[in-house]
Scaffold this motif. Sequence first.
Motif, PDB file in Angstrom:
ATOM      1  N   THR A  21      -3.293 -16.118  11.511  1.00  0.00           N
ATOM      2  CA  THR A  21      -4.519 -16.205  12.305  1.00  0.00           C
ATOM      3  C   THR A  21      -5.122 -14.825  12.534  1.00  0.00           C
ATOM      4  O   THR A  21      -6.328 -14.638  12.376  1.00  0.00           O
ATOM      5  CB  THR A  21      -4.220 -16.886  13.652  1.00  0.00           C
ATOM      6  N   VAL A  22      -4.268 -13.859  12.876  1.00  0.00           N
ATOM      7  CA  VAL A  22      -4.784 -12.504  13.101  1.00  0.00           C
ATOM      8  C   VAL A  22      -5.462 -11.986  11.833  1.00  0.00           C
ATOM      9  O   VAL A  22      -6.589 -11.472  11.875  1.00  0.00           O
ATOM     10  CB  VAL A  22      -3.643 -11.560  13.558  1.00  0.00           C
ATOM     11  N   LEU A  23      -4.802 -12.168  10.702  1.00  0.00           N
ATOM     12  CA  LEU A  23      -5.392 -11.709   9.436  1.00  0.00           C
ATOM     13  C   LEU A  23      -6.702 -12.436   9.147  1.00  0.00           C
ATOM     14  O   LEU A  23      -7.703 -11.813   8.775  1.00  0.00           O
ATOM     15  CB  LEU A  23      -4.413 -11.954   8.286  1.00  0.00           C
ATOM     16  N   ALA A  24      -6.683 -13.755   9.334  1.00  0.00           N
ATOM     17  CA  ALA A  24      -7.883 -14.545   9.023  1.00  0.00           C
ATOM     18  C   ALA A  24      -9.042 -14.131   9.920  1.00  0.00           C
ATOM     19  O   ALA A  24     -10.197 -14.091   9.487  1.00  0.00           O
ATOM     20  CB  ALA A  24      -7.595 -16.030   9.177  1.00  0.00           C
ATOM     21  N   ILE A  25      -8.754 -13.807  11.185  1.00  0.00           N
ATOM     22  CA  ILE A  25      -9.836 -13.419  12.102  1.00  0.00           C
ATOM     23  C   ILE A  25     -10.442 -12.096  11.663  1.00  0.00           C
ATOM     24  O   ILE A  25     -11.671 -11.940  11.641  1.00  0.00           O
ATOM     25  CB  ILE A  25      -9.293 -13.327  13.545  1.00  0.00           C
ATOM     26  N   ILE A  26      -9.586 -11.148  11.278  1.00  0.00           N
ATOM     27  CA  ILE A  26     -10.121  -9.847  10.862  1.00  0.00           C
ATOM     28  C   ILE A  26     -10.993 -10.015   9.610  1.00  0.00           C
ATOM     29  O   ILE A  26     -12.153  -9.597   9.583  1.00  0.00           O
ATOM     30  CB  ILE A  26      -8.973  -8.848  10.586  1.00  0.00           C
TER      31      ILE A  26
END
Lengths: 257, 318, 357
Positions: free
Chosen positions: A74-79
């Motif tokens: 999720t963190v990667l996808a948000i960035i």
Amino acid sequence: MTRHTRLIMQMVYWAFVLYLFIPLSLMVLMGFKDSKFIGFPIKSLTLHWYKVVIQDLELMSVFAYSFTIAISSTVLAIIIGTWAAMLLSQAKFKGKIIVFALITLPAVLPGIISAIALRIYSQTLGIEPGMTAVILGHTVHNVPFVTLVGMARLNSQPMSHVEAAQDLGADNVISFFRITLPYLTPALVGAGIFCMLTSFDDFVRSFFLGGYEPTLPVYIFSQLRTGMSPEINAISSVVLVITAVMGLAAERLMRRK
Amino acid sequence: MPPQEEYSTGSRSFWSWLATSKVYQSVSASLLGTKKRRLVLLAAVPIIWAIVANLGPLFKMLDISFYDAYPLSKGREATYTIAAWREFFVTPVYYIPFFRTLIFSGILTFATLVLVYPVAYFLARHVPKSRQMLFLLLVLIPFWVGEIIRTYAIMILLGNNGAINIALKFLGIIDRPIPFMYTSFSLGIGIVYLVSLYMLLPLYSALEKIPTNMNEAAADLGAGPWRRFWRITLPLSKDGIASGCVLVFLIATGFYATPVILGGPSSTMFAESIANTFNVAADRWPTGAAFSSIMLITTLTLAAVFLKIMGRRGKGYL
Amino acid sequence: MKNATVSLVDISKKYGSFVAVEKINLTIQPGDFVTLLGPSGCGKSTTLRILGGFETPTTGQVFLGDDDVTNIPPNRRNVNMVFQDYALFPHMTCGRNIAFGLELKGKTKAETEARVDELLEFMQLTGFKDRKPEELSGGQRQRVALARALAPDPSVLLLDEPLGALDAKLRKQVQIELKSIQKRTGKTFIFVTHDQEEALTMSDRVLVMNKGRIEQAGSPKDLYSHPESRFVAEFIGETNMLECGVKGIDGKQVVLDWFGTELRGDCRKGSPTPGQKVGAVIRPENITCYSNKPESSLAFELNIDQRIFKGSSTTFEARSSKGQSLTITLDSIRADEIGTEKMWVVLKPEYLSILLN
């Protein structure tokens, strides 16, 4: 439309709601059944299966593993998704449609194809099946969603806010972090929750990209192949409740003005 | 342009410190100095991501599908061959599930459309605006739950001792359970259960956009309810129908776990055929890659043709 | 920051084949309140955005003092802007909004706080420091936006129709306030509006724009009494536009024929030739009226069609049998001396402007 057809449609709606809820309700109900056998009749109810689930250390580690993957992807996808949304909604350049299509491509790929392609790709890149591969797979799947939510939110931001920040001395990076990001935050938190749910629930990518350690859906799948058990009902019911609560929270955040 | 100012000493906020730090200023000037550089900085990450993470896997898959073997044992070079592609066209065990998947998904797509259209219509046109969100949420919640759990829930519903059989027995309609499970029927019920949201949302948003006065005007001109539906509502919701059908079709063809759990030997889906080439430890990856490529090309082509027929231009998919 | 002379040299801006601004040359003196006035789409906002650095001109240069800032982005230009929608940052309090530009200029916390308090007091916003923009009225938001733009002490302040969102009554009040703030700060204000009354009330200098060009520049009084083109004459204030033919030139004065009546006036721009068709402009209140025939060769008689009482003034619609028609405004006290049927009028040469275009 006449009153008659209207009534029929209303009935179809409620029938649809029943169709959606009855299977899930039965599943929850069976988790409380005082017998190893899934099915009717139900003689008495118990919390026994929930106790079994809580005390199952293997299951807890599966939960934790799934959770770690959900958070990381999720963190990667948000960035990446936010970055793409900024590009697609703020910049003017030729071939924007093509870039948009490429970025959102994973959203329309049939699941099995996406999983197989990623499995082959990670192998050629030397990434063995396991946590890294699953995290990357889930990220690929979630970026389009974050991009679409981010774009929708950015389109409602008045251009003058960014211009005012730049007018007052902010370069693009500072104006992004101080003005645009706070504006995007509620939408991104909502999108993030949905990404976590998607990752947590994903089966096909986790199954093909995962190594020996299963994520929760993969674990449930392998249990199912040996037969139904009330423990699965108990775990699933817990996931169901968590999902509903998180989903409702996300829905609120994404629709907030 | 601004003269080099002497910054007075004293505590500063982070942003104040950052904006005046010499290092940041020079980095900012070199990276963000011109319009072109700003665009490059903004575009680099998403475009590289799209190429490496989104296109890369598909091209690699296509590439591997022409290998003679993969993964390769140490020191062995792959040679290119069309053997894996040929295998598909000459082996009924492969192409039958393939066509079954396409036809089955097509039928399910249509069934979903017929089931969901009245629901979407009711939501968009008959529920007051203020309560639409509530009614919509009610049907949204079940869709947030994952594929496996919902498939399992369908198993419980349709099993020999499941709710339906028990209910039918109780009503005296049957004496022994109907074997719903492990058939195309159970699989169909399961897949419709999983995909109907992707039909509902595009339909709902298309129907919601139709102005109410359109129908009133038609009624004014003497058009009856059915005529109004065929001549006005249906054409105006065409975009929603097109998006919904394409999404549902693409998603339905891609299920792997659901057919494995709910389906039977007579309803093997192509996804299982693809997966089987990876399950065994043999070097059958090129076959799996070729099958996936065939499926990808076919489904996307069908989707594109369908959108074309429905009169949508190729801009975006949703 | 010291005020600087602002100059635009040969500025043009094209969007594809559409020309938004064409060959603008303009110098603005430090400390002036200058207004760009024109109908929507005339290029006034584009010009302002070029000054602010939000648009790069297709050709030409922008100077701030002696510096060529044409390609300097807004964040490194010592010019601040008040936006039409104020563009207050919704997630920050008023205080943080005002502090935004100060922090980025490297001010310390203490300096920033002091300046924010000073501005809040100056704008009569003390007590609103910790409020969010959404909790303020339109007028208050406008003042916060002004304070935020003034805080970093820019050499020029740009205002893009900042009064557009206010209601008519508040607008009048804010016009006066804005003018007084400009006087007290001594800053150069460049103001954009489509409202001619606003422009006349506040400005030292008004630039009337039309179709990407500056039609005329001058003091409000100058523009009002001596418009140099039909566009300016009709855009600013009420006017009588008389279609005349040139009879001849008499010294500095041009002799005109208006439906057989001889008129005389100045032509400040261009030189008319006999026989040419020209427009003659005279403001309704600059027409001299008499109840009886006066001692003037320029006097002629009109029939009163309508008499509209407007409080301190009275407006007449009058026409002659030859087809001449005029709108005339008089003090209501003077109007009482005029009869109900007929009046004699004189169009004094000093009030009559002759326009060739």
